[in-house]
Motif scaffolding. Structure first.
Motif, PDB file in Angstrom:
ATOM      1  N   GLY A   1      52.073   5.163  -0.528  1.00 15.92           N
ATOM      2  CA  GLY A   1      53.128   5.385   0.452  1.00 15.92           C
ATOM      3  C   GLY A   1      53.634   4.135   1.122  1.00 15.92           C
ATOM      4  O   GLY A   1      54.780   4.075   1.561  1.00 15.92           O
ATOM      5  N   ALA A   2      52.761   3.096   1.221  1.00 15.33           N
ATOM      6  CA  ALA A   2      53.152   1.877   1.928  1.00 15.33           C
ATOM      7  C   ALA A   2      52.491   0.670   1.271  1.00 15.33           C
ATOM      8  O   ALA A   2      51.291   0.687   0.983  1.00 15.33           O
ATOM      9  CB  ALA A   2      52.734   1.950   3.397  1.00 15.33           C
ATOM     10  N   LEU A   3      53.276  -0.355   1.018  1.00 17.88           N
ATOM     11  CA  LEU A   3      52.758  -1.635   0.542  1.00 17.88           C
ATOM     12  C   LEU A   3      52.624  -2.544   1.748  1.00 17.88           C
ATOM     13  O   LEU A   3      53.624  -2.912   2.380  1.00 17.88           O
ATOM     14  CB  LEU A   3      53.693  -2.246  -0.499  1.00 17.88           C
ATOM     15  CG  LEU A   3      53.822  -1.465  -1.814  1.00 17.88           C
ATOM     16  CD1 LEU A   3      54.919  -2.056  -2.684  1.00 17.88           C
ATOM     17  CD2 LEU A   3      52.495  -1.452  -2.568  1.00 17.88           C
ATOM     18  N   ILE A   4      51.393  -2.921   2.061  1.00 19.85           N
ATOM     19  CA  ILE A   4      51.126  -3.748   3.239  1.00 19.85           C
ATOM     20  C   ILE A   4      50.347  -4.964   2.769  1.00 19.85           C
ATOM     21  O   ILE A   4      49.133  -4.899   2.576  1.00 19.85           O
ATOM     22  CB  ILE A   4      50.343  -2.955   4.310  1.00 19.85           C
ATOM     23  CG1 ILE A   4      51.155  -1.714   4.737  1.00 19.85           C
ATOM     24  CG2 ILE A   4      50.047  -3.836   5.519  1.00 19.85           C
ATOM     25  CD1 ILE A   4      50.440  -0.822   5.729  1.00 19.85           C
ATOM     26  N   GLY A   5      51.071  -6.059   2.541  1.00 23.73           N
ATOM     27  CA  GLY A   5      50.424  -7.241   1.991  1.00 23.73           C
ATOM     28  C   GLY A   5      51.325  -8.445   2.045  1.00 23.73           C
ATOM     29  O   GLY A   5      52.063  -8.652   3.015  1.00 23.73           O
ATOM     30  N   THR A   6      51.285  -9.230   0.976  1.00 24.58           N
ATOM     31  CA  THR A   6      52.032 -10.485   0.924  1.00 24.58           C
ATOM     32  C   THR A   6      53.038 -10.461  -0.226  1.00 24.58           C
ATOM     33  O   THR A   6      53.158  -9.480  -0.958  1.00 24.58           O
ATOM     34  CB  THR A   6      51.074 -11.666   0.748  1.00 24.58           C
ATOM     35  OG1 THR A   6      50.487 -11.598  -0.562  1.00 24.58           O
ATOM     36  CG2 THR A   6      49.971 -11.646   1.800  1.00 24.58           C
ATOM     37  N   ARG A   7      53.716 -11.576  -0.381  1.00 27.54           N
ATOM     38  CA  ARG A   7      54.737 -11.696  -1.412  1.00 27.54           C
ATOM     39  C   ARG A   7      54.191 -11.387  -2.799  1.00 27.54           C
ATOM     40  O   ARG A   7      54.901 -10.842  -3.645  1.00 27.54           O
ATOM     41  CB  ARG A   7      55.315 -13.114  -1.385  1.00 27.54           C
ATOM     42  CG  ARG A   7      56.595 -13.291  -2.191  1.00 27.54           C
ATOM     43  CD  ARG A   7      57.764 -12.634  -1.495  1.00 27.54           C
ATOM     44  NE  ARG A   7      58.446 -11.682  -2.353  1.00 27.54           N
ATOM     45  CZ  ARG A   7      59.468 -10.930  -1.955  1.00 27.54           C
ATOM     46  NH1 ARG A   7      59.905 -10.996  -0.722  1.00 27.54           N
ATOM     47  NH2 ARG A   7      60.042 -10.080  -2.776  1.00 27.54           N
ATOM     48  N   ARG A   8      52.912 -11.732  -3.021  1.00 22.44           N
ATOM     49  CA  ARG A   8      52.315 -11.451  -4.331  1.00 22.44           C
ATOM     50  C   ARG A   8      52.388  -9.966  -4.660  1.00 22.44           C
ATOM     51  O   ARG A   8      52.728  -9.565  -5.784  1.00 22.44           O
ATOM     52  CB  ARG A   8      50.870 -11.925  -4.362  1.00 22.44           C
ATOM     53  CG  ARG A   8      50.221 -11.727  -5.735  1.00 22.44           C
ATOM     54  CD  ARG A   8      48.752 -12.045  -5.716  1.00 22.44           C
ATOM     55  NE  ARG A   8      48.200 -11.910  -7.051  1.00 22.44           N
ATOM     56  CZ  ARG A   8      46.920 -11.763  -7.338  1.00 22.44           C
ATOM     57  NH1 ARG A   8      46.042 -11.734  -6.350  1.00 22.44           N
ATOM     58  NH2 ARG A   8      46.500 -11.640  -8.569  1.00 22.44           N
ATOM     59  N   LEU A   9      52.044  -9.132  -3.702  1.00 24.09           N
ATOM     60  CA  LEU A   9      52.087  -7.686  -3.890  1.00 24.09           C
ATOM     61  C   LEU A   9      53.512  -7.209  -4.088  1.00 24.09           C
ATOM     62  O   LEU A   9      53.791  -6.382  -4.969  1.00 24.09           O
ATOM     63  CB  LEU A   9      51.466  -7.003  -2.671  1.00 24.09           C
ATOM     64  CG  LEU A   9      51.499  -5.482  -2.629  1.00 24.09           C
ATOM     65  CD1 LEU A   9      50.644  -4.876  -3.738  1.00 24.09           C
ATOM     66  CD2 LEU A   9      51.028  -4.972  -1.261  1.00 24.09           C
ATOM     67  N   TYR A  10      54.434  -7.728  -3.296  1.00 21.63           N
ATOM     68  CA  TYR A  10      55.821  -7.285  -3.363  1.00 21.63           C
ATOM     69  C   TYR A  10      56.446  -7.644  -4.709  1.00 21.63           C
ATOM     70  O   TYR A  10      57.175  -6.832  -5.305  1.00 21.63           O
ATOM     71  CB  TYR A  10      56.632  -7.898  -2.225  1.00 21.63           C
ATOM     72  CG  TYR A  10      56.060  -7.663  -0.838  1.00 21.63           C
ATOM     73  CD1 TYR A  10      55.108  -6.675  -0.600  1.00 21.63           C
ATOM     74  CD2 TYR A  10      56.463  -8.440   0.241  1.00 21.63           C
ATOM     75  CE1 TYR A  10      54.587  -6.466   0.662  1.00 21.63           C
ATOM     76  CE2 TYR A  10      55.952  -8.226   1.514  1.00 21.63           C
ATOM     77  CZ  TYR A  10      55.007  -7.248   1.717  1.00 21.63           C
ATOM     78  OH  TYR A  10      54.481  -7.035   2.969  1.00 21.63           O
ATOM     79  N   ASP A  11      56.178  -8.851  -5.187  1.00 25.49           N
ATOM     80  CA  ASP A  11      56.720  -9.253  -6.485  1.00 25.49           C
ATOM     81  C   ASP A  11      56.147  -8.398  -7.610  1.00 25.49           C
ATOM     82  O   ASP A  11      56.850  -8.043  -8.562  1.00 25.49           O
ATOM     83  CB  ASP A  11      56.421 -10.734  -6.756  1.00 25.49           C
ATOM     84  CG  ASP A  11      57.236 -11.664  -5.863  1.00 25.49           C
ATOM     85  OD1 ASP A  11      58.242 -11.202  -5.287  1.00 25.49           O
ATOM     86  OD2 ASP A  11      56.865 -12.841  -5.740  1.00 25.49           O
ATOM     87  N   TRP A  12      54.856  -8.076  -7.503  1.00 26.32           N
ATOM     88  CA  TRP A  12      54.213  -7.250  -8.531  1.00 26.32           C
ATOM     89  C   TRP A  12      54.845  -5.857  -8.583  1.00 26.32           C
ATOM     90  O   TRP A  12      55.014  -5.266  -9.666  1.00 26.32           O
ATOM     91  CB  TRP A  12      52.720  -7.142  -8.230  1.00 26.32           C
ATOM     92  CG  TRP A  12      51.998  -6.205  -9.148  1.00 26.32           C
ATOM     93  CD1 TRP A  12      51.491  -6.474 -10.382  1.00 26.32           C
ATOM     94  CD2 TRP A  12      51.721  -4.820  -8.896  1.00 26.32           C
ATOM     95  NE1 TRP A  12      50.912  -5.350 -10.930  1.00 26.32           N
ATOM     96  CE2 TRP A  12      51.037  -4.310 -10.032  1.00 26.32           C
ATOM     97  CE3 TRP A  12      51.973  -3.962  -7.828  1.00 26.32           C
ATOM     98  CZ2 TRP A  12      50.618  -2.995 -10.122  1.00 26.32           C
ATOM     99  CZ3 TRP A  12      51.556  -2.638  -7.917  1.00 26.32           C
ATOM    100  CH2 TRP A  12      50.883  -2.168  -9.060  1.00 26.32           C
ATOM    101  N   ALA A  13      55.188  -5.320  -7.428  1.00 28.69           N
ATOM    102  CA  ALA A  13      55.719  -3.952  -7.364  1.00 28.69           C
ATOM    103  C   ALA A  13      57.147  -3.842  -7.878  1.00 28.69           C
ATOM    104  O   ALA A  13      57.601  -2.744  -8.229  1.00 28.69           O
ATOM    105  CB  ALA A  13      55.651  -3.437  -5.922  1.00 28.69           C
ATOM    106  N   HIS A  14      57.881  -4.953  -7.939  1.00 26.97           N
ATOM    107  CA  HIS A  14      59.299  -4.918  -8.292  1.00 26.97           C
ATOM    108  C   HIS A  14      59.506  -4.354  -9.701  1.00 26.97           C
ATOM    109  O   HIS A  14      59.038  -4.913 -10.689  1.00 26.97           O
ATOM    110  CB  HIS A  14      59.895  -6.322  -8.201  1.00 26.97           C
ATOM    111  CG  HIS A  14      61.375  -6.373  -8.481  1.00 26.97           C
ATOM    112  ND1 HIS A  14      62.302  -5.703  -7.716  1.00 26.97           N
ATOM    113  CD2 HIS A  14      62.077  -7.007  -9.461  1.00 26.97           C
ATOM    114  CE1 HIS A  14      63.517  -5.932  -8.190  1.00 26.97           C
ATOM    115  NE2 HIS A  14      63.411  -6.712  -9.251  1.00 26.97           N
TER     116      HIS A  14
END
Length: 416
Positions: free
Chosen positions: A253-266
């Protein structure tokens, strides 16, 4: 791009913000700057990590939340946050039903795809409920927000677009202590091959995930996840292959982390962002076997009652999704529900296994399964009250066991 909120907001309007790392920071800043002139505004946000909400900014509007989570703790200390005790699974329905008022939805989304749909990016949960209810939907379209598969908002549902290019809120992992590592080892013992895990973010969840490198075919169905998810997926540990539903996909439901996590989720088909009507729904969770849920607490009493909200006069946590997942894990075939906490606080001066809670009961003792501290695990499900006291004293800090034993004497003698 700046926005004149007076064009869209009316005096007395009720605002719902996207939360956590999906917080629309540009719109929050605009409301802080302009809210007082519009007048009599109120706003709801479930959690916040941006640091934008402070006692000083509260003069622009009245803020409410489901708890003092993240950077909101300073607001409760100053008496500037109105707390709504609510399970995460109920926030969306309360917005839809008008109980949590939503005249204005302020959200953060990714740029639209070719079909004109914006990804909710870093937060699914109650965003769509707010969009569907609001008179005016103001969307901060941020080209640095990932297009995460799952919950989307069509461009036709957005009334006002504010184009921005700024780093979303990031939450770095916590420093893992030896106590955290000991708690993590006790928790990890319950996570076998093929288990489906739910956990939060922070030092203990990070420490647990680091211990799972030798597991096979783990699955994920969680309300929130941090950077540790990426490492286990890339290591081939999380495959979601054995889940009865959503095979091959981590539900979150929520991604709570850093740019590494956000880039992976894209645009990564290995994850799907969903609303709380799916992540926390009892019927959905009831279809998962081997579900292991891990949540935290401020204190636990000798019968197993859990307080995850308030310590004396200090409101420090929230109801959150704890009860939703505690019940699901405890009922899952082959699953477990774990409440993890250190045995003491304030440098060892205060026991967190207590005779009497100093705050409210967040999770009832009838729902509790396993309590874990750095001294081990106390399995409480199906145990008598007298036996519960013995098991909890065994995992309390040694400095407090004698006092706790004296407090437990009456329960042990009369059986309740």
């Amino acid at each position: 791009m700046t926005i004149d909120l007076s064009r869209y907001l009316r005096r007395g309007d009720r605002i719902v913000f996207g939360q956590a790392c999906g917080e629309p920071t540009t719109l929050v800043e605009a409301l802080i700057a302009q809210g007082a002139e519009i007048g009599d505004l109120s706003a709801f946000i479930a959690t916040s990590f941006s640091g934008l909400f402070t006692p000083e900014t509260a003069d622009a509007f009245t803020l409410s939340s489901m708890g003092a989570i993240g950077a909101l703790r300073s607001m409760t200390k100053a008496g500037k946050l109105q707390v709504i005790p609510v399970h995460v699974s109920q926030v969306g329905p309360l917005i839809a039903g008008g109980v949590i008022g939503c005249d204005i939805a302020m959200i953060q989304v990714s740029p639209a795809d070719a079909d004109g749909n914006h990804s909710c990016g870093l937060i699914g949960d109650y965003v769509r409920a707010a969009v569907d209810k609001a008179r005016v939907v103001i969307a901060e379209v941020n080209d640095r927000v990932p297009y995460s598969p799952g919950e989307t908002i069509p461009a036709s549902a957005i009334d006002v677009v504010v184009q921005v290019s700024r780093a979303p809120v990031e939450v770095a992992g916590g420093r893992v202590t030896k106590t955290d590592e000991a708690i993590a080892r006790a928790c990890a013992a319950y996570i076998g091959d093929g288990a489906v895990i739910q956990t939060g973010v922070g030092a203990v969840p990070d420490a647990i995930l680091r211990l799972l490198g030798d597991r096979k075919d783990l699955g994920v169905h969680s309300g929130m996840l941090g950077d540790g998810l990426v490492e286990l997926v890339e290591a081939g540990v999380i495959t979601n292959a054995r889940k009865e539903i959503d095979a091959g996909v981590s539900i979150n439901g929520a991604l709570i982390g850093t740019r590494r996590l956000y880039d992976w989720a894209h645009r990564n088909a290995a994850i799907r962002m969903t609303p709380t009507g799916y992540t926390h729904d009892a019927a959905v969770l009831g279809r998962l076997s081997r579900l292991v849920t891990i949540n935290s607490a401020l204190e636990v009493d000798l019968t197993g009652q859990v307080n995850a909200e308030q310590s004396g006069s200090a409101y420090m946590g929230g109801t959150g999704g704890q009860v939703d997942f505690v019940r699901a894990g405890a009922r899952s075939p082959g699953g477990r529900s774990i409440i993890a906490l250190s045995s003491s606080a304030k440098g060892g001066a205060l026991s967190k296994i207590v005779a009497t809670l100093s705050g409210p009961v967040t999770t009832a003792r009838s729902d509790v399964d396993v309590i874990v501290t750095e001294y081990g695990a106390a399995e409480l499900k199906g145990q008598t009250l007298a036996e519960r006291t013995r098991r909890l004293i065994a995992i309390a800090h040694p400095d407090f066991r004698e006092t706790l034993s004296q407090a437990a004497h009456v329960i042990q003698q009369r059986g309740f």
